[in-house]
Design an enzyme around this catalytic site. Structure first.
Site, mmCIF file in Angstrom:
data_model
loop_
_atom_site.group_PDB
_atom_site.id
_atom_site.type_symbol
_atom_site.label_atom_id
_atom_site.label_comp_id
_atom_site.label_asym_id
_atom_site.label_seq_id
_atom_site.Cartn_x
_atom_site.Cartn_y
_atom_site.Cartn_z
ATOM 1 N N GLY A 193 -4.479 -3.818 -8.343
ATOM 2 C CA GLY A 193 -5.729 -4.199 -9.015
ATOM 3 C C GLY A 193 -5.572 -4.437 -10.507
ATOM 4 N N PRO A 218 -2.693 -11.855 -6.442
ATOM 5 C CG PRO A 218 -2.720 -13.259 -4.593
ATOM 6 C CD PRO A 218 -1.978 -12.976 -5.847
ATOM 7 C CG ASP A 219 -6.186 -6.754 -4.190
ATOM 8 O OD1 ASP A 219 -6.349 -7.648 -3.332
ATOM 9 O OD2 ASP A 219 -7.118 -6.046 -4.603
ATOM 10 C CG PHE A 220 -1.082 -5.592 -0.228
ATOM 11 C CD1 PHE A 220 -0.447 -6.773 -0.547
ATOM 12 C CD2 PHE A 220 -0.294 -4.482 0.054
ATOM 13 C CE1 PHE A 220 0.933 -6.857 -0.605
ATOM 14 C CE2 PHE A 220 1.083 -4.549 0.000
ATOM 15 C CZ PHE A 220 1.699 -5.733 -0.329
ATOM 16 N NE ARG A 221 -4.173 -1.646 2.310
ATOM 17 C CZ ARG A 221 -3.003 -1.536 1.698
ATOM 18 N NH1 ARG A 221 -2.918 -1.719 0.396
ATOM 19 N NH2 ARG A 221 -1.919 -1.234 2.381
ATOM 20 C CD GLN A 256 0.405 2.256 -5.358
ATOM 21 O OE1 GLN A 256 0.358 2.383 -4.139
ATOM 22 N NE2 GLN A 256 -0.680 2.236 -6.095
ATOM 23 C CG ASN A 257 1.129 -3.379 -9.496
ATOM 24 O OD1 ASN A 257 0.737 -3.071 -8.367
ATOM 25 N ND2 ASN A 257 0.326 -3.539 -10.514
ATOM 26 C CG ASP A 287 3.026 -7.281 -11.303
ATOM 27 O OD1 ASP A 287 3.498 -6.449 -12.099
ATOM 28 O OD2 ASP A 287 1.824 -7.275 -10.970
ATOM 29 C CG HIS A 334 5.826 0.716 -3.919
ATOM 30 N ND1 HIS A 334 4.518 0.469 -3.606
ATOM 31 C CD2 HIS A 334 6.028 2.030 -3.631
ATOM 32 C CE1 HIS A 334 3.950 1.589 -3.150
ATOM 33 N NE2 HIS A 334 4.843 2.546 -3.158
ATOM 34 C CB CYS A 339 23.833 -9.500 0.589
ATOM 35 S SG CYS A 339 24.311 -9.906 2.269
ATOM 36 C CB CYS A 355 28.313 -12.390 4.171
ATOM 37 S SG CYS A 355 26.677 -11.717 3.949
ATOM 38 C CB THR A 406 -4.079 2.080 -6.732
ATOM 39 O OG1 THR A 406 -3.535 2.452 -5.455
ATOM 40 C CG2 THR A 406 -4.507 3.328 -7.477
ATOM 41 C CG ASN A 454 -9.841 0.756 -7.764
ATOM 42 O OD1 ASN A 454 -8.854 0.197 -8.233
ATOM 43 N ND2 ASN A 454 -10.149 0.673 -6.494
#
Ligand code: CNA
Length: 325
Positions: free
Chosen positions: A73, A81-84, A154-155, A157, A174, A182, A211, A249, A273
């Protein structure tokens, strides 16, 4: 080590990671999801700490070990964009990929068999296209004032880096696009962000030049273990925290979400939020303040109350915003 998991249902029980169980008295659960109406822009706990208390505490340096915990957020105003979020969130845009379930795009097993949906999405998340937001610069200002203990994000970016917050103050829980590897366990060749980005394939898939396997940026997928730095630092940081600020978040991804429980029982927690967290982590509590707002406008207002508005605007307009990762 704990793997990254998502709480699928808001009503689901919190599965307490063992690494947190020793730290968390049961009374720390169910904070924040108070009875005040969802239309309230600001919830201040009348019997406990207020925004004014928090502002004064920052101003007079009562709080100089501030921890930030952030999520997608804080970057939506930068165009990521966020996820939710309904309609705009990345999960909403996944229908065209025909995935077995939305989170599959960040599932390491699924990626190994089909990385295309991930690389399509990665285009939306790539760090060098974006500028940091006023909220990121507010955190930078707290750092410049020597009042930031750490920023847990958690971002993926890298906008915190772009805002000029040094790497040693960051825990990118994250991971990030900074480097990639690889996925072939016998190869594991490392790739820089630049080399992954300079890819002229139409489907954006990055193949290992040694590879031929897929290259995955070092962001943490579901089912993967968080970086060692996360486990090393949270243990000493959260017991030393004197103010926790949580922004942008949904607090649905574990083990990150449970960090909110790790600060001492009397340490104030400010959450900013657009929506209240739906999971059972919070309820009303007299050391908690919830601001229902866009993170940028709330941070600008906080800066105003702190007498830092000009400094913040100078930072926002500074050359520092020129994509330094
Ligand atoms: P989420 O579950 O999508 O929640 C985002 C939260 O932010 C929601 O509660 C929204 O209501 C709120 N929100 C959205 N825009 C704003 C705004 N402008 N002001 C205030 N609140 C806002 O995302 P989380 O971060 O909680 O979930 C963690 C996932 C998301 C992590 O694994 C990340 O890697 C992942 N993610 C990261 C990015 C990024 O790096 N920018 C983008 C999308 C997803």
């Amino acid at each position: 080590m704990f793997k990254i998991i998502v709480e699928k249902s808001p009503k689901s029980q919190i599965i307490m990671p063992k690494f947190l169980a020793n730290f968390i008295p049961s009374k720390f659960f169910n904070l924040f999801s108070g009875s005040s109406s969802d239309n309230d822009n600001v919830h201040e706990n009348v019997d406990g700490i207020s925004i004014e208390n928090i502002v004064n505490g920052i101003k007079n340096r009562k709080y100089d070990h501030i921890i930030f915990m952030c999520g997608a957020g804080i970057s939506t105003s930068a165009g990521i964009p966020d996820f939710r979020s309904p309609k705009t969130g990345l999960f909403h845009q996944l229908e065209k990929y025909n995935l077995p379930y939305p989170e599959a795009v960040f599932d390491v097993q699924f990626f190994s068999s089909n990385p295309k949906p991930f690389y399509h999405l990665a285009k939306n998340l790539l760090p060098d296209k974006f500028k940091a937001t006023p909220c990121h610069y507010f955190m930078r200002l707290i750092h410049d004032k020597n009042q930031m203990l750490r920023l847990y994000t958690q971002n993926i970016d890298s906008l915190e880096r772009i805002a000029g917050i040094p790497a040693d103050k960051l825990v990118e829980a994250h991971g990030s696009f900074h480097t990639g590897h690889c996925i072939n366990k016998e190869c594991r060749k490392e790739y820089s962000f630049e080399s992954m980005k300079n890819n002229d394939r139409e489907d954006n898939v990055v193949y290992c030049e040694d590879c031929g396997s897929y290259v995955k940026p070092d962001i943490i997928f579901y089912g993967e273990v968080l970086p060692e730095r996360f486990y090393r630092l949270y243990q000493r940081d959260f017991i030393n925290c004197d103010l926790l600020i949580i922004m942008g978040t949904s607090l649905t991804v574990q083990p990150f979400a449970s960090l909110v429980e790790l600060v001492g029982p009397h340490i104030p927690r400010l959450m900013i939020n657009k929506t209240r967290p739906s999971s059972g982590h919070f309820s009303r509590n007299n050391r908690d303040v919830f601001i229902k707002s866009e993170t940028d406008s709330a941070c600008l207002e906080l800066a105003e109350k702190l007498g830092w508005r000009d400094e913040l605007e100078k930072l926002i307009n500074s050359d520092d915003s020129d994509n330094k990762t």
